[in-house]
Design an enzyme around this catalytic site. Structure first.
Site, PDB file in Angstrom:
ATOM      1  N   GLU A  11      -7.661 -35.654  48.121  1.00 28.32           N
ATOM      2  CA  GLU A  11      -7.632 -35.436  46.672  1.00 28.32           C
ATOM      3  C   GLU A  11      -6.929 -36.565  45.915  1.00 28.32           C
ATOM      4  O   GLU A  11      -6.993 -36.615  44.687  1.00 28.32           O
ATOM      5  CB  GLU A  11      -6.924 -34.105  46.366  1.00 28.32           C
ATOM      6  CG  GLU A  11      -7.661 -32.900  46.931  1.00 28.32           C
ATOM      7  CD  GLU A  11      -6.852 -31.621  46.858  1.00 28.32           C
ATOM      8  OE1 GLU A  11      -7.433 -30.567  46.548  1.00 28.32           O
ATOM      9  OE2 GLU A  11      -5.635 -31.643  47.132  1.00 28.32           O
ATOM     10  N   GLY A  77     -11.623 -22.879  44.910  1.00 35.53           N
ATOM     11  CA  GLY A  77     -12.681 -21.902  45.132  1.00 35.53           C
ATOM     12  C   GLY A  77     -13.162 -21.387  43.781  1.00 35.53           C
ATOM     13  O   GLY A  77     -12.371 -21.228  42.852  1.00 35.53           O
ATOM     14  N   MET A 172      -4.000 -23.404  45.192  1.00 38.53           N
ATOM     15  CA  MET A 172      -2.704 -23.047  45.770  1.00 38.53           C
ATOM     16  C   MET A 172      -1.515 -23.832  45.207  1.00 38.53           C
ATOM     17  O   MET A 172      -0.426 -23.768  45.771  1.00 38.53           O
ATOM     18  CB  MET A 172      -2.779 -23.215  47.299  1.00 38.53           C
ATOM     19  CG  MET A 172      -3.902 -22.403  47.911  1.00 38.53           C
ATOM     20  SD  MET A 172      -4.098 -22.593  49.697  1.00 38.53           S
ATOM     21  CE  MET A 172      -2.580 -21.870  50.294  1.00 38.53           C
ATOM     22  N   GLU A 173      -1.721 -24.578  44.111  1.00 37.30           N
ATOM     23  CA  GLU A 173      -0.615 -25.418  43.613  1.00 37.30           C
ATOM     24  C   GLU A 173      -0.374 -25.414  42.107  1.00 37.30           C
ATOM     25  O   GLU A 173       0.782 -25.481  41.677  1.00 37.30           O
ATOM     26  CB  GLU A 173      -0.830 -26.900  44.036  1.00 37.30           C
ATOM     27  CG  GLU A 173      -0.746 -27.161  45.521  1.00 37.30           C
ATOM     28  CD  GLU A 173      -2.064 -26.877  46.244  1.00 37.30           C
ATOM     29  OE1 GLU A 173      -3.121 -26.860  45.570  1.00 37.30           O
ATOM     30  OE2 GLU A 173      -2.034 -26.638  47.466  1.00 37.30           O
ATOM     31  N   ASP A 196     -15.956 -24.325  47.244  1.00 37.88           N
ATOM     32  CA  ASP A 196     -16.419 -23.098  47.921  1.00 37.88           C
ATOM     33  C   ASP A 196     -16.404 -21.950  46.924  1.00 37.88           C
ATOM     34  O   ASP A 196     -15.935 -22.110  45.793  1.00 37.88           O
ATOM     35  CB  ASP A 196     -15.531 -22.781  49.127  1.00 37.88           C
ATOM     36  CG  ASP A 196     -14.074 -22.598  48.722  1.00 37.88           C
ATOM     37  OD1 ASP A 196     -13.321 -23.578  48.798  1.00 37.88           O
ATOM     38  OD2 ASP A 196     -13.706 -21.507  48.259  1.00 37.88           O
TER      39      ASP A 196
HETATM   40  N1  ADE Z   1      -8.916 -24.482  47.513  1.00 38.25           N
HETATM   41  C1  ADE Z   1     -10.234 -24.659  47.733  1.00 38.25           C
HETATM   42  N2  ADE Z   1     -10.830 -23.498  48.010  1.00 38.25           N
HETATM   43  C2  ADE Z   1      -9.863 -22.543  47.972  1.00 38.25           C
HETATM   44  C3  ADE Z   1      -9.863 -21.152  48.195  1.00 38.25           C
HETATM   45  N3  ADE Z   1     -10.970 -20.496  48.512  1.00 38.25           N
HETATM   46  N4  ADE Z   1      -8.669 -20.506  48.087  1.00 38.25           N
HETATM   47  C4  ADE Z   1      -7.536 -21.180  47.769  1.00 38.25           C
HETATM   48  N5  ADE Z   1      -7.488 -22.491  47.571  1.00 38.25           N
HETATM   49  C5  ADE Z   1      -8.640 -23.178  47.654  1.00 38.25           C
END
Ligand code: ADE
Length: 228
Positions: A11, A77, A172-173, A196
């Site tokens: 990234e 996601g 997550m950040e 995703d």
């Molecule tokens: N980063 C990319 N895809 C993710 C997901 N499904 N959950 C949490 N962080 C992500």
């Protein structure tokens, strides 16, 4: 100085490769690269995955480099039907959707101290990011971004975040970077490209599409700096 934080090398390394006059320094085991991107002063760091890594990184960046704005960039996601693989989610705010003191009467996601659920992005920066997305002709949506210390990999968790918080993407950040920025009076924004669908097969899609998605978020960084 504009600060950029990504969790993983995929990234951030594309940003660092475009920089000139680079210099690297390390704080708390995290490397910070300063230099110029398209003539503008920037600092880039790869913080590691999750809220604590991101918070430590943001606080060190603020102490050491005093950026006027920190932009969190990377992959996410999708929680929105309008966002497919490679599309861009721009945050209007981030929410720590794993924060839960509801047993003692608080609403879900409330951050003690700040007394906020939605941690706001800087409106003027979001406007510039939107302009960058338009310039690139990339599909984007502006909305709430979910942060939690878990990779979302089930339809149940996905629905929980959608139903309780109305978020368009999960990662997550950014919620912890936003938290640190608010505590320090530093502007904050988040760019995330979809890797995703955060569903039962998200781990499979993630493996296949993380590089494509990360490259799109880096294209956004370049287009944003061009306009900044
Ligand atoms: N980063 C990319 N895809 C993710 C997901 N499904 N959950 C949490 N962080 C992500």
């Amino acid at each position: 100085m504009i600060g950029f934080i990504g969790a993983m090398q995929v990234e951030t390394e594309g940003i660092i490769k475009m920089m000139t006059d680079t210099k690297a320094e390390t704080y708390a085991g995290i490397e910070y690269t300063t230099g110029k991107l398209l003539g503008k002063d920037i600092v880039v760091a790869t913080c590691g995955v999750g809220k604590v890594n991101a918070a430590v990184c943001a606080q060190c960046m603020i102490f050491a480099y005093k950026p006027e704005v920190i932009i969190n960039t990377g992959v996410a996601g999708s929680l929105s039907n309008a966002l497919n693989i490679g599309d861009i989610a721009l945050g209007c705010c981030s929410i720590q959707t794993d924060m839960d003191t509801s047993p003692v009467g608080d609403p879900l996601g409330l951050i003690s101290g700040l007394n906020l659920i939605e941690l706001p992005c800087d409106a003027a920066t979001v406007e510039k990011l939107e302009k960058a997305a338009k310039t690139l002709g990339i599909q984007y949506q502006i909305g709430k971004i979910s942060t939690g210390d878990q990779f979302v990999n089930s339809n149940e968790r996905k629905k929980f975040i959608q139903d309780n918080f109305g978020c368009i993407a999960c990662e997550m950040e950014s919620g912890s970077i936003a938290h640190v920025c608010l505590m320090n009076g530093v502007k904050f924004a988040v760019i995330r490209s979809i890797s995703d669908k955060a569903d039962n097969s998200s781990h499979m899609d993630y493996g296949e599409f993380v590089k494509i998605a990360a490259d799109n978020s880096i294209r956004m960084v370049k287009a944003f700096v061009e306009e900044a």
